[in-house]
Design a protein around this motif. Structure first.
Motif, mmCIF file in Angstrom:
data_model
loop_
_atom_site.group_PDB
_atom_site.id
_atom_site.type_symbol
_atom_site.label_atom_id
_atom_site.label_comp_id
_atom_site.label_asym_id
_atom_site.label_seq_id
_atom_site.Cartn_x
_atom_site.Cartn_y
_atom_site.Cartn_z
ATOM 1 N N GLY A 276 -12.578 -4.087 7.516
ATOM 2 C CA GLY A 276 -12.783 -3.619 6.090
ATOM 3 C C GLY A 276 -12.187 -2.247 6.178
ATOM 4 N N PRO A 277 -11.950 -1.378 5.042
ATOM 5 C CA PRO A 277 -11.348 -0.462 4.880
ATOM 6 C C PRO A 277 -12.033 0.937 5.826
ATOM 7 N N THR A 278 -13.330 0.519 5.994
ATOM 8 C CA THR A 278 -14.114 2.099 6.779
ATOM 9 C C THR A 278 -14.060 1.718 8.110
ATOM 10 N N GLY A 279 -13.433 0.882 8.834
ATOM 11 C CA GLY A 279 -13.413 0.601 10.366
ATOM 12 C C GLY A 279 -12.691 1.708 10.666
ATOM 13 N N VAL A 280 -13.008 2.479 11.760
ATOM 14 C CA VAL A 280 -12.484 3.556 12.482
ATOM 15 C C VAL A 280 -10.781 3.721 12.430
ATOM 16 N N LEU A 281 -10.225 2.705 12.891
ATOM 17 C CA LEU A 281 -8.976 2.763 13.385
ATOM 18 C C LEU A 281 -8.271 2.008 11.766
ATOM 19 N N ASN A 282 -8.852 1.241 11.138
ATOM 20 C CA ASN A 282 -8.409 1.127 9.976
ATOM 21 C C ASN A 282 -8.328 2.321 8.837
ATOM 22 N N ARG A 283 -9.256 3.166 9.180
ATOM 23 C CA ARG A 283 -9.306 4.154 7.747
ATOM 24 C C ARG A 283 -8.194 5.206 8.386
ATOM 25 N N TYR A 284 -8.181 5.812 9.713
ATOM 26 C CA TYR A 284 -7.323 6.841 9.969
ATOM 27 C C TYR A 284 -6.223 6.302 10.811
ATOM 28 N N VAL A 285 -5.649 5.016 10.971
ATOM 29 C CA VAL A 285 -4.602 4.683 11.554
ATOM 30 C C VAL A 285 -3.918 3.799 10.488
ATOM 31 N N LEU A 286 -4.406 2.581 10.174
ATOM 32 C CA LEU A 286 -3.829 1.613 9.329
ATOM 33 C C LEU A 286 -3.649 1.922 7.871
ATOM 34 N N ALA A 287 -4.702 2.837 7.184
ATOM 35 C CA ALA A 287 -4.766 3.223 6.228
ATOM 36 C C ALA A 287 -3.981 4.552 6.180
ATOM 37 N N SER A 288 -3.244 5.402 6.962
ATOM 38 C CA SER A 288 -2.664 6.481 7.138
ATOM 39 C C SER A 288 -1.188 6.146 6.157
ATOM 40 N N LYS A 289 -0.986 7.490 5.418
ATOM 41 C CA LYS A 289 0.404 7.436 4.374
ATOM 42 C C LYS A 289 1.413 6.745 5.149
ATOM 43 N N PRO A 290 1.988 7.176 6.410
ATOM 44 C CA PRO A 290 3.231 6.485 6.905
ATOM 45 C C PRO A 290 3.045 5.157 6.934
ATOM 46 N N MET A 291 2.043 4.586 7.598
ATOM 47 C CA MET A 291 1.830 3.266 7.794
ATOM 48 C C MET A 291 1.719 2.283 6.593
ATOM 49 N N VAL A 292 0.666 2.911 5.613
ATOM 50 C CA VAL A 292 1.053 2.227 4.222
ATOM 51 C C VAL A 292 2.074 2.255 3.699
ATOM 52 N N TRP A 293 3.309 3.377 3.749
ATOM 53 C CA TRP A 293 4.328 3.329 3.081
ATOM 54 C C TRP A 293 5.366 2.106 3.639
ATOM 55 N N VAL A 294 5.348 2.037 5.116
ATOM 56 C CA VAL A 294 5.965 0.928 5.796
ATOM 57 C C VAL A 294 5.521 -0.499 5.236
ATOM 58 N N GLY A 295 4.236 -0.505 5.319
ATOM 59 C CA GLY A 295 3.780 -1.749 4.771
ATOM 60 C C GLY A 295 4.156 -2.137 3.243
ATOM 61 N N LEU A 296 4.105 -1.077 2.319
ATOM 62 C CA LEU A 296 4.672 -1.511 1.102
ATOM 63 C C LEU A 296 5.962 -1.953 0.944
ATOM 64 N N ILE A 297 7.079 -1.608 2.135
ATOM 65 C CA ILE A 297 8.316 -2.237 1.905
ATOM 66 C C ILE A 297 8.657 -3.275 3.091
ATOM 67 N N SER A 298 7.491 -3.826 3.560
ATOM 68 C CA SER A 298 7.543 -4.598 4.903
ATOM 69 C C SER A 298 8.000 -5.889 4.605
ATOM 70 N N TYR A 299 8.091 -6.535 3.411
ATOM 71 C CA TYR A 299 8.704 -7.723 3.248
ATOM 72 C C TYR A 299 10.047 -7.658 2.954
ATOM 73 N N PRO A 300 10.662 -6.872 2.059
ATOM 74 C CA PRO A 300 12.077 -6.540 2.066
ATOM 75 C C PRO A 300 12.576 -5.950 3.576
ATOM 76 N N LEU A 301 12.011 -5.213 3.999
ATOM 77 C CA LEU A 301 12.181 -4.751 5.459
ATOM 78 C C LEU A 301 12.486 -5.705 6.450
ATOM 79 N N TYR A 302 11.543 -6.613 6.402
ATOM 80 C CA TYR A 302 11.619 -7.945 7.160
ATOM 81 C C TYR A 302 12.841 -8.759 6.963
ATOM 82 N N LEU A 303 13.395 -8.913 5.583
ATOM 83 C CA LEU A 303 14.479 -9.732 5.323
ATOM 84 C C LEU A 303 15.741 -8.770 5.573
#
Length: 677
Positions: free
Chosen positions: A281-308
């Motif tokens: 969940g979003p409160t897990g320590v690495l989820n909150r501070y690593v996965l939910a960080s702004k750079p990671m979220v930005w890459v995640g948002l464009i992950s589908y076209p980036l993969y293509l």
């Protein structure tokens, strides 16, 4: 979650559940796509990065199952809305990438490459890429790095899941089956198919949706659990799951390799890692501070076209360069992929997803159907690319002319799968690599023109796998198992004669220090159980040839043994070498002259192999008198038609007519005395 509406509620009143947005899942997407990009661009650094696809599968299974079950248990599920949302989510970026890939392919590819791209465009637009690439898989398949749309195999599996899964869950819901039992049954059967086929049918295990659905089901099971069971309270439980998830993914990246039996049991690492990351969940320590960080979220948002975008750019860079691009160029292609992905997300995807106009969906579907048609026309040569010299087609026809195992029948002997033809009294085992397989078409030809003379022939072969005990190929982890099984058959009483053959020049003609030119040969070594001796610069070649002589000497005491010497290979023999010019300019193909020189190092090895046969009592089968004269060897006939399919293998058309020197090992006739007898 309790049911708040009837499952048979009218579809016009049903609305899909919109799961609450979780930035950490976008961060997990970033981990997945960055792993894949790293592996594709710099495989020497991120050797297990291909597991990013498996992470995507778990994410998709979780989100889609959440939407379906949540909708059934809420306002009801609308198939029409579900598929409309899938179209708006998947088609816009895919249309752009297909269009760009197709356009550049028309400009830069050669005719046979263009035809293959057409097939892949049609398969990609029809979401059956996994089946298309599965059908092409094999020793002589084009290198993965030359297929601009190879990465669409995973998208096809997801689309097949989107078609199958809502229907099955709807049936389960309507008939009041236990949903978790259905999810678990699909996962269990799929995983069982995966692990039982990974060794015997590796391509099927990799590309088949039936052996991949279990990865999506892992996400599906978590979705059910989150909908019906309270999640763990914020605290150390969630932190532990978050840490465990990323550790498992990290272990996968560190220890999984392309040469391992993957997916198989190895895929448990990334899929279970993704499961724990999402479960935390979003409160897990690495989820909150690593996965939910702004750079990671930005890459995640464009992950589908980036993969293509990333894979066609890397492939076309390789095709234009004619070799593996420099690190700098590969990094530049990744940067271009990021820019194109952001532009696609910002100006195409977001607007399309928000659109309520049904015309948008109709246009997207029509465009995808159009690509199926265009691709089919290109694959059928009705629509040709820019490079259209007819001689390109002649060289391309040579490159495709491989007849093995056409005309042969698979049989199982003591657990080993062989290719068999003929019903003669003498039982002959043809044992080796693709340089034995190249004579399969001659066996089929003899079965037509002289069936009464044909022996009972069984081919026990494996590409790039020399028929010598204790030889290890680092890039072919199944070689040893396959070869040892064939060796047991060779020494058994099931065969009266054994024919040894291989690309001896590939393994033994150069045994000096490894360099860029011979790096591929450096993958072989001789291992006696204690010491590893490299072929290149390590003396392993001598040990291997001594072992081959010992095996043949022992066998020759009990049965007929043949040694097929090698045909000339290397520079000057492959028809692809006569294509000149740049991909972005004017390309031409030179007509092949009839002969090429026989390299002195290959001539020396040829004589060494003859002496090995002489000492062991084996009968020599020598293609050189047919192919060569005065150290010049045939590579094309009088009208410049190549007789080789590539730089090492004779094409099937030539073998059928002219490789009569192999007939002595395939037919019942007066057998010559062994060399030296």
């Amino acid at each position: 979650m309790t049911t708040t509406s009837s499952p048979t509620a009218p579809q016009e009143h049903a609305h899909l559940l919109h799961p609450k947005y979780r930035p950490d899942i976008d961060g997990l997407r970033a981990v997945a796509v960055l792993s894949v990009l790293g592996y594709h661009a710099f495989p020497q650094w991120i050797k297990g990065g291909f597991i990013g696809v498996d992470i995507f599968f778990v994410i998709s299974g979780f989100l889609i199952t959440t939407i379906i079950l949540g909708s059934f248990e809420g306002d009801g599920f609308s198939y029409r809305e579900f598929y409309a949302r899938r179209v708006k989510r998947i088609f816009p970026a895919l249309v752009l990438v297909l269009a760009a890939t197709f356009a550049f392919g028309w400009y830069a590819l050669l005719p046979h490459e263009w035809e293959q791209l057409g097939k892949h465009v049609a398969a990609g637009a029809g979401f059956v890429s996994n089946f298309a690439f599965w059908s092409e898989a094999g020793y002589f398949d084009n290198a993965a790095e030359t297929k601009p749309l190879l990465h669409l195999w995973s998208l096809a599996i997801e689309e097949q899941f989107y078609i199958f899964w809502p229907v099955l869950l709807g049936l389960a819901w309507k008939r009041k089956w236990r949903v978790l039992t259905v999810v678990g049954a699909v996962a269990g059967l799929s995983f069982l198919l995966n692990v039982t086929t990974i060794h015997s049918h590796r391509e099927a295990a990799f590309y088949s949706p039936l052996s991949r659905f279990w990865e999506l089901m892992i996400g599906g099971m978590l979705a059910y659990m989150r909908l019906h069971r309270p999640p763990p309270k914020p605290g150390w439980g969630r932190h532990a799951q978050s840490i465990a998830g990323l550790v498992l993914i990290g272990l996968g990246l560190a220890y999984i390799r392309g040469g391992k039996a993957f997916p198989g049991f190895w895929a448990i690492l990334p899929t279970l890692g993704a499961f724990y990351c999402i479960a935390a969940g979003p409160t897990g320590v690495l989820n909150r501070y690593v996965l939910a960080s702004k750079p990671m979220v930005w890459v995640g948002l464009i992950s589908y076209p980036l993969y293509l975008w990333h894979w066609p750019l890397l492939v076309y860079a390789r095709i234009v360069e004619g070799d593996v691009p420099s690190n700098g160029l590969r990094a530049l292609m990744l940067l271009a992929a990021v820019v194109l992905a952001w532009l696609t997300y910002r100006f195409v995807e977001r607007g399309t997803r928000r659109s309520e106009n049904d015309t948008v969906i109709s246009v997207l579907v029509a465009l995808m159907v159009g690509f199926v048609v265009l691709g089919t026309l290109a694959a059928s040569r009705y629509y040709v690319g820019r490079h259209s010299d007819p001689y390109f087609n002649k060289t391309a026809a040579a490159a495709k002319d491989w007849g093995y195992p056409d005309g042969l029948s698979p049989i199982k002997v003591d657990g080993e799968v062989l290719q068999q033809i003929g019903h003669g009294k003498r039982r002959v085992l043809l044992f080796g690599d693709s340089h034995i397989e190249q004579y399969g078409p001659r066996a089929v030809e003899l079965s037509k023109i002289a069936p009464d003379t044909l022996d009972s022939l069984s081919f026990a072969t494996w590409g790039a796998c020399p028929p010598i005990p204790n030889v290890v190929d680092e890039k072919n982890n199944l070689c040893g198992e396959r070869r040892d099984g064939a060796m047991r058959l060779a020494i058994s009483d099931k065969f009266d004669a054994v024919v040894f053959g291989g690309c001896w020049n590939c393994y033994f003609s150069e045994t000096g220090k490894p360099n860029a030119a011979n790096a591929d040969a450096d993958r072989y070594y001789y291992f006696d159980g204690k010491t590893r001796r490299r072929f290149m610069g390590g003396g392993g070649a001598d040990f291997a040839l001594n072992m081959l002589e010992a095996v043949m000497t022992n066998l020759a005491k009990h049965k007929q043994v043949y040694l097929v010497l090698d045909n000339p290979v290397g520079e000057g023999y492959g028809p692809e070498e006569f294509i000149k010019g740049g991909r972005l300019g004017d390309m031409k193909v030179a007509r092949m002259s009839p002969t090429a020189p026989w390299a002195s190092v290959q001539k020396e090895l040829h004589e060494r192999m003859r002496q090995i046969a002489k000492r062991s009592g084996a009968i020599v089968i020598d293609p050189i008198p047919t192919l060569c004269k005065s150290d010049r060897c045939t590579r094309a006939d009088a009208d410049a038609t190549p007789i080789y399919k590539d730089s090492g293998h004779l094409r099937a058309e030539y073998v059928r007519q002219f490789a009569t020197y192999i007939d002595v090992a395939m037919t019942t006739q007066k057998q010559p005395a062994a060399v030296g007898r």
